[in-house]
Design a protein around this motif. Structure first.
Motif: not given
Length: 412
Positions: A5, A27, A43, A101
């Motif tokens: 990220i 991402v 997410v 995530v």
């Protein structure tokens, strides 16, 4: 397999901060299993009790959602997602909210990033920890009279410099960059700190006490608790603060209320020119409600740290009027006033002292130099002009100033 990220900006300790205004985050998948073409992920945000909250979107908008599904290619290509604070749930400390995530198939955690929804808050509502961090940073900036605080004291003085900051439409933009410079210096000491505001049309018992901004005695000498870092305050060579007793913990000053101030802008046909009359009331009257002391004179007012909380509220009122009027674009003629005015009060004018020494008739000294930088944004630059200070949230532009108020949302 995991997920990286990547925020657009980090500080030296790899921390990142957001406001209500979303930022574009990248991402990507790292180390997928052989034969996998892509991975579907979700997410979301994980918030601690009382922590900040986040919203996600595929575009820059205030209408994000609490989670978003993405498909991450196995070749490591980056996929963008916009991340911003969910109004009005701001953080109280770094890491009280984080991005998670997870793969949609099994719910495995693939990546995480701690952050903070950092906003300017009502000083009367700060937690004890928020208050104490602010006071510690403020005392460090003061440095018992030998610190960087002196530059801010000397920017706001009488004579030629005063014509740059007061008496014209540049008053609000000048003080906006002044506060931003001050706040960035505090954040260089403690990145979790923001500049709080004193909402001067309401009682503020949690501000005017010995643990925070102090209580004046009969001689107008401000008294602090022994544990308050401001005990060692030195503003102009001598210790202590000179402040009148006109404002107490239960006192609401006799000045325009917030609704009355916002109405100065001329709803339903709002114009900055009308709103700017707030320089007199409530701004001027807020200074004078203390009756006597440094805060009642523009030349000496910044010697008292309550000055910065007062002016933070002045700027918040402008920000709230901008939001209510939906006027953020400097191209909009209602966002400012057409000149010509004295130097420092026209839309394309550079702002003293951040623009550096200039020739007569402008002041030829520039205490403090350029605007302090921040790792969170490049805007508004080292030498801002008035035009740069209008769209502070990046509502219509691609840049933002990395500050926001706890009661003024981002809305594009």
């Amino acid at each position: 397999m995991n997920v990286e990220i990547k925020f657009p900006e980090y500080d030296a300790q790899s921390r990142t901060f957001v406001t209500w205004r979303p930022v574009e985050v990248m991402v990507k998948l790292v180390g997928p299993a052989a034969g996998v073409a892509a991975v579907d992920v979700r997410v979301t945000a994980k918030s601690l009790a009382g922590g900040g909250r986040l919203l996600f979107s595929t575009v820059l908008t205030h209408q994000g959602t609490s989670s978003i599904d993405l498909t991450l290619p196995a070749n490591g290509a980056e996929v963008p997602v916009w991340v911003g604070g969910e109004f009005p749930a701001a953080s109280t400390r770094y890491g009280d909210v984080s991005i998670e995530v997870r793969d949609k198939a099994f719910g495995n955690l693939l990546g995480t990033q701690a952050l903070m929804v950092r906003t300017r808050k009502d000083a009367n509502s700060l937690t004890a920890a928020e208050r104490d961090r602010f006071l510690a940073a403020l005392a460090t900036l003061n440095g018992a009279g030998s610190g960087r605080y002196n530059n801010f004291r000397d920017m706001h003085v009488g004579g030629a410099p005063d014509t740059e900051a007061h008496g014209g439409p540049g008053f609000l933009p000048w003080h906006r960059v002044y506060l931003l410079d001050f706040e960035r210096e505090l954040q260089a000491i403690d990145p979790e700190v923001t500049l709080p505001y004193w909402r001067f049309d309401r009682a503020a018992p949690n501000v005017f006490n010995r643990a925070f901004m102090g209580v004046p005695n009969q001689a107008n000498n401000v008294q602090f608790a022994a544990s308050n870092p401001l005990v060692g305050w030195v503003a102009f060579g001598l210790p202590g603060i000179d402040r009148g007793r006109g404002v107490g913990p239960q006192t609401v000053p006799s000045l325009l209320s917030e609704p009355q101030t916002l109405s100065l802008g001329g709803m339903p046909n709002p114009t900055f020119g009308n709103f700017a009359s707030m320089q007199g009331n409530p701004h001027g009257r807020a200074h004078m409600t203390h009756s006597v002391g440094w805060i009642t004179n523009p030349t000496t007012a910044p010697r008292d740290p309550i000055f910065f909380l007062l002016h933070c509220n002045v700027d918040r009122l402008w920000a709230k009027w901008q939001w209510a009027a939906k006027i953020h674009d400097p191209v909009d003629p209602d966002s400012f006033v057409a000149g010509p005015f004295l130097p420092g009060h026209n839309l394309p004018d550079a702002l003293w002292p951040w623009c550096g020494p200039l020739a007569f008739p402008r002041p030829t000294t520039a205490p403090g130099g350029g605007l302090a930088s921040t790792p969170m944004t490049k805007a508004p630059g080292n030498s801002p002009i008035i035009r740069d200070m209008i769209d502070y949230l990046g509502t219509v532009s691609a840049t933002h100033h990395a500050f926001a108020y706890d009661d003024v949302p981002f809305q594009n």
